[in-house]
Design a protein around this motif. Structure first.
Motif, PDB file in Angstrom:
ATOM      1  N   THR A 103     -48.312 -42.780 -18.919  1.00  0.00           N
ATOM      2  CA  THR A 103     -49.167 -42.992 -20.078  1.00  0.00           C
ATOM      3  C   THR A 103     -50.589 -42.584 -19.735  1.00  0.00           C
ATOM      4  N   LEU A 104     -51.324 -42.150 -20.726  1.00  0.00           N
ATOM      5  CA  LEU A 104     -52.711 -41.739 -20.525  1.00  0.00           C
ATOM      6  C   LEU A 104     -53.627 -42.949 -20.483  1.00  0.00           C
ATOM      7  N   CYS A 105     -54.644 -42.881 -19.637  1.00  0.00           N
ATOM      8  CA  CYS A 105     -55.573 -43.999 -19.466  1.00  0.00           C
ATOM      9  C   CYS A 105     -56.969 -43.680 -19.997  1.00  0.00           C
ATOM     10  N   GLY A 109     -57.210 -37.273 -21.714  1.00  0.00           N
ATOM     11  CA  GLY A 109     -55.946 -36.919 -21.086  1.00  0.00           C
ATOM     12  C   GLY A 109     -56.038 -36.473 -19.644  1.00  0.00           C
ATOM     13  N   ARG A 110     -57.117 -36.840 -18.956  1.00  0.00           N
ATOM     14  CA  ARG A 110     -57.274 -36.440 -17.567  1.00  0.00           C
ATOM     15  C   ARG A 110     -56.742 -37.487 -16.584  1.00  0.00           C
ATOM     16  N   VAL A 111     -56.763 -38.737 -17.005  1.00  0.00           N
ATOM     17  CA  VAL A 111     -56.314 -39.827 -16.140  1.00  0.00           C
ATOM     18  C   VAL A 111     -55.033 -40.412 -16.709  1.00  0.00           C
TER      19      VAL A 111
END
Length: 245
Positions: A103-105, A109-111
């Motif tokens: 899942t994205l943090c 959308g980089r982490v």
């Protein structure tokens, strides 16, 4: 409370990273003592044979996890093991469902992060959809190498499986408490059964694991490939990639 967070260092060849995991027993205790979830939970193997009214024959009918052949075999093995342990409390087979998904943090959308979730398969399918039926036991850390470094490793025979080793070592550390419990003679704990809190010797076994295509590739050590040259979506599927939706 799910207990304090445990931290351990992962070392695989020249790759090292910190892994964090939650306490399994405290979290599973909260689920097993939730009156709403446990009200109609199934603990005994269900009879999968149903009578067909049309031709008066016996058909196999599968509904919940407890109606499957895996649960019956595991239940019988647990009863035999429990008999040898001479425990003071009745045995209880707690079938677990594991789920892993990235899942994205952040908003760009980089982490990203990949969590491992746990639920109880004895809970009815409808109630298992509720968020209270699941708890997070840990996060698989991202592979601590750049894309260029990973590409170099994949081109060398001695390091091409390094990312897979790191991935599975991370899962092993996150599930460390569960693995140690499975090696023991069960865990005596209070469980809510039909609205009553009773003490049982619980045996925890993993029924199945859920995940998306990318996560399943990693679990099996396969190369992640979603191109048109893939013959089938999965091993059991007899529909080609081009003929699928």
């Amino acid at each position: 409370s799910g207990g304090s967070i445990k931290t351990e260092k992962i070392n695989v060849n020249d790759v090292s990273c910190l892994s964090h995991r939650c306490c399994f027993l405290k979290n599973i205790y909260s689920v097993l003592n939730n009156n709403h979830l446990m009200k109609d939970a199934q603990w005994l193997p269900l009879n999968k044979h149903q009578k067909n009214r049309n031709n008066n024959t016996q058909d196999d009918f599968y509904s919940e996890v407890t109606s499957g052949s895996w649960y019956k075999r595991t239940y019988d093995a647990m009863i035999e093991k429990h008999r040898q342990n001479h425990s003071a409390y009745p045995a209880l087979l707690v079938a677990l469902v594991l789920g892993q998904d990235g899942t994205l943090c952040d908003k760009v959308g980089r982490v990203s992060s990949e969590s491992i979730l746990v639920s109880v398969a004895n809970i009815s399918y409808q109630k298992r959809k509720h968020h209270n039926a699941w708890f997070c036991i840990g996060f698989i850390p991202p592979y601590p190498k750049t894309q260029l470094e990973s590409q170099k490793d994949s081109n060398r025979v001695c390091t091409k499986e390094l990312s897979n080793e790191f991935y599975h070592k991370s899962i092993e550390l996150i599930l460390k408490d569960l693995i140690n419990i499975q090696k023991s003679n069960g865990v005596e704990m209070m469980v809510n059964i039909n609205g009553q809190s009773v003490k049982r010797t619980c045996y925890f076994e993993v029924a199945f694991s859920l995940g998306d295509a990318s996560g399943n590739h990693k679990l099996c050590g396969h190369y992640v490939n979603f191109g048109g040259n893939v013959l089938r979506k999965q091993r059991e599927c007899n529909v080609s990639h081009l003929d699928s939706d």
